[in-house]
Write an enzyme that holds these catalytic residues in place. Structure first.
Site: not given
Length: 762
Positions: A445, A644, A648
């Protein structure tokens, strides 16, 4: 549990009981985790069933709690919302001799049994026919006793005390409807001794008490050495527990009072002097200092802490004095959560271990059948005497013990998870460790993972004659009056340069545009292009630079002074220092890095280019990230998702390995398989390296265990006897023990694994 295979006894005994949903016992971790329906059974029932097997069960259970060998420390704690209860901690050797013992105490007990066996085995051999052949003369027996009776007397302490662990363990295994090493050793020693006993009083034949005595001695010696080797696998938990200081200094009515750490409660004001360890998690109320968090998070450089900052228990205060309010104590501290995660990982079983456990059962069966077949072949077909045929059969049974096979996986898993914990990489279960070794794709991410997750000033372009220093000083004074995230980035940039900000005479926020202000007699316009257009101000020569920065995905703040454009400030979510290194290290490992982001394509591609990632998914909504992971998996890739742990979560769950980064003190990330304590993408490289190293050790151990048994079985069965090569039971015993020791030592050698580290990290 003193030997490999004993976990199967506990699992077999409990799994058939009503209400038990899942059982995982681990002989190396000395724990058993039981998931059960509290409506059908209770902790007391579970403990009773374990005791029925001949073991001791200690520890208490609360919803979602995992009992462990260190429960008395009060560290592990409950997880809210658990639908089942977890209980455990079974340890012992089946006869109560090891009940409640630590690994060190168990090793000492095994040593004592070995010394007793050795003390009586030496005279047993000397007075035997083997001893007579070596000495060249037959020793006289005391009081004129019959030699066979004298050998029987010498062997009794070995059989009744030293070997009791084997006989009672075998009974426990059979009661649990399983076959393990204890069954093999008990059959081998028991058969040799009982035949000798019968030959002493009831039948014609030679005795071989010396064979059973030396067999017992060498098996006990091997187990003693094996336990000493296995102790290294428990170092991680032991070292984590030792991190917490035993006492704390609490301010009571303004006066410092030293109390046991266990007595600190949430809300206490704790005094942390320079050089002292933090006893609990807390938040700073007074003072500033550098804190060494390497013991918990693995972060090598001290972290500056001031008022309002969070402190992690068991870290070290380096210089200044701090007064901090306790926010978490006991089972709620970050250290307690880390210990709990490591224990759960070490007690879990990888698929490879489950296969090895099943193989060990069948290997025991093969050993017993093989021993019987060997006896029949030598006695019936070859025509050897009973003693020779029996010795070959016993040797087959002994050398085929699956101890090494049972230790191959759990020892390596224990060391691997401990290795990760020391570096702030927490594997939540053995499956995550094993899957990490298979990864060929890592999806990052962007925000908060590859980048810092907060806007920063990355460049300032000024018009001719304008000073970057003066522009930043004036703009920061204006932005200090605003609460916009971009304004905060400008203020932080000024503070980083230690600029003194002037007082703003007047301030007007223009929603959606920016702000107007008067500073030091100058009229400033700070905002976007719409604000300057509204004020009738042209960008002039700064226009191309502003367009260039916007094209790169930067957010631009335009600055006009007294009606003339003077600067373009570029703001972006800057990449972390180690992001590019992490990406390159992954490529070196043969792992393909991918970036996924909800940002625009321009912004995402700019960040990807900075860190060296070629494959980018941009403008992806949080809910669609899991679908992108599934697309990669459909291509046959083994995918890790690094995020995190909050937004996610679906993608973390979809991935083969979910990796939560930047967890800090919040280590209980439910959807992740691996938790990285630092906000450092390079730790993904460390996780994969440890996973690969651990799986490599598991494979080495399994190949050694299987190969050893495959080669040793025909030798023990006497295939090479016509060539004069005969393997006696006692030599087979020490060979079998050597195999287990090699497996344990090989696993501990994983601690020497070369783990890459980014530049600048100690």
């Amino acid at each position: 549990m003193s030997y490999a295979g004993e976990d199967a006894i506990v699992e077999g005994a409990l799994s058939r009981r009503p209400g038990v949903l899942e059982v995982e016992a681990n002989v190396v971790a000395q724990t058993a985790t039981v998931v059960f329906d509290p409506g059908l059974t209770s902790v007391e029932d579970l403990q009773g069933w374990v005791v029925e097997c001949g073991y001791h069960c200690a520890g208490q259970s609360v919803p979602g709690h995992v009992c462990d060998p260190y429960a008395q420390e009060g560290l592990p704690g409950p997880r809210d919302g658990a639908a089942v209860e977890r209980a455990g901690k079974a340890h012992g050797d089946g006869d109560g001799g090891h009940a409640g013992m630590s690994m060190d105490a168990m090793a000492r007990d095994m040593r004592n049994r070995f010394l007793v066996a050795l003390t009586f085995a030496i005279p047993t051999v000397l007075w035997s026919m083997v001893g007579a052949q070596v000495l060249g003369t037959e020793l006289a027996t005391p009081f004129g006793m019959d030699r066979d009776v004298w050998l029987l007397v010498l062997s009794l302490p070995i059989v009744l005390y030293a070997c009791s662990i084997f006989f009672v363990g075998a009974v426990a295994a059979l009661r649990a409807h399983t076959l393990d090493m204890m069954v093999l050793v008990a059959v081998a020693i028991g058969t040799a001794w009982l035949y000798s006993f019968a030959a002493t009083f009831f039948i014609e034949g030679d005795v071989f008490y010396e064979a059973s005595a030396m067999l017992a001695t060498f098996v006990l010696l091997g187990h003693w050495f094996e336990m000493r080797a296995r102790r290294g696998t428990n170092d991680a938990i032991r070292e984590l527990l030792d991190l917490a200081p035993p006492t704390a200094v609490v301010l009571r009515e303004g006066e410092p009072v030293e109390v046991p750490t266990a007595e600190v409660v949430v809300g206490d004001l704790v005094l942390i002097r320079p050089g002292a360890k933090l006893p609990v998690d807390a938040v700073v109320e007074e003072g500033s200092s550098d804190v060494d968090e390497s013991t918990v998070t693995g972060e090598s450089l001290p972290v500056r802490k001031g008022v309002g900052d969070q402190l992690i228990g068991a870290t070290i205060n380096k210089n200044g004095t701090l007064r901090a309010r306790a926010t978490a104590v006991g089972a709620d501290t970050a250290l307690a959560q880390i210990v709990k995660l490591v224990q759960e990982a070490q007690n879990s079983k990888a698929p490879g271990q489950r296969l090895a456990d099943r193989a060990a059962f069948w290997l025991v069966l093969v050993a017993l059948v093989g021993g019987l077949v060997t006896f029949l072949v030598w006695y019936v077909i070859v025509g050897s005497d009973v003693e020779r045929s029996l010795l070959f059969a016993i040797t087959v049974v002994v050398i085929t013990c699956p101890d090494a096979l049972g230790l191959a996986t759990p020892t390596a898993i224990m060391v691997g998870t401990g290795l990760g914990a020391k570096r702030g990489v927490l594997f939540k279960h053995a499956m995550g460790l094993e899957q990490a070794a298979k990864l060929d794709t890592v999806v990052f991410d962007k925000t908060g993972t590859l980048t810092r997750g907060e806007p920063e000033v990355v460049s300032i372009a000024t018009a001719d004659g304008s000073s970057e220093h003066d522009v930043l000083r004036l703009v920061a004074a204006v932005e200090r009056e605003s609460e916009h995230p971009l304004a905060e980035a400008v203020v932080r940039a000024a503070q980083a340069r230690s600029l003194t900000l002037p007082v703003v005479a007047s301030f007007e926020a223009v929603p959606g545009h920016g702000a107007l202000a008067v500073v030091e007699g100058h009229r400033l316009a700070v905002g976007n292009a719409r604000l300057l257009a509204r004020e009738g101000i042209s960008l002039g020569g700064l226009g191309p630079r502003a367009a260039e920065l916007a094209g790169e995905g930067r957010t631009t703040v335009l600055v006009a002074l007294d009606g003339a454009a003077v600067a373009v400030i570029a703001i972006a979510d800057a990449t972390r220092e180690t992001s590019a290194e992490a990406v390159q290290a992954l490529k070196d490992l043969g792992v393909r890095p991918v970036m996924i982001s909800g940002d625009s394509k321009a912004t995402a591609e700019r960040i990807a280019a900075e860190v060296g990632i070629d494959e980018v998914f941009a403008e992806v909504l949080p809910g669609d990230k899991a679908a992108k992971i599934a697309e990669l998996q459909a291509q046959g890739r083994k995918v890790a998702m690094v995020g995190d742990g909050v937004n996610d979560a679906p993608a973390l769950a979809q991935a083969d390995v979910g990796i939560a980064i930047g967890a800090g003190t919040d280590v209980a990330v439910e959807t992740a398989d691996v938790v990285l304590m630092r906000s450092d993408p390079f730790d993904v490289v460390i996780a994969i390296t440890i996973g690969r190293g651990t799986v490599r050790k598991v494979r080495q151990n399994l190949w050694w265990a299987v190969g050893y048994n495959s080669l040793g079985l025909p030798i023990a069965a006497g295939v090479f006897a016509p060539l004069g090569f005969v393997l006696r039971p006692e030599i087979a015993a020490i060979s079998m023990a050597d195999s287990s020791i090699i497996v344990a030592v090989n696993a501990v050698m994983l601690k020497r694994l070369h783990i890459p580290r980014p530049r600048g990290r100690a």
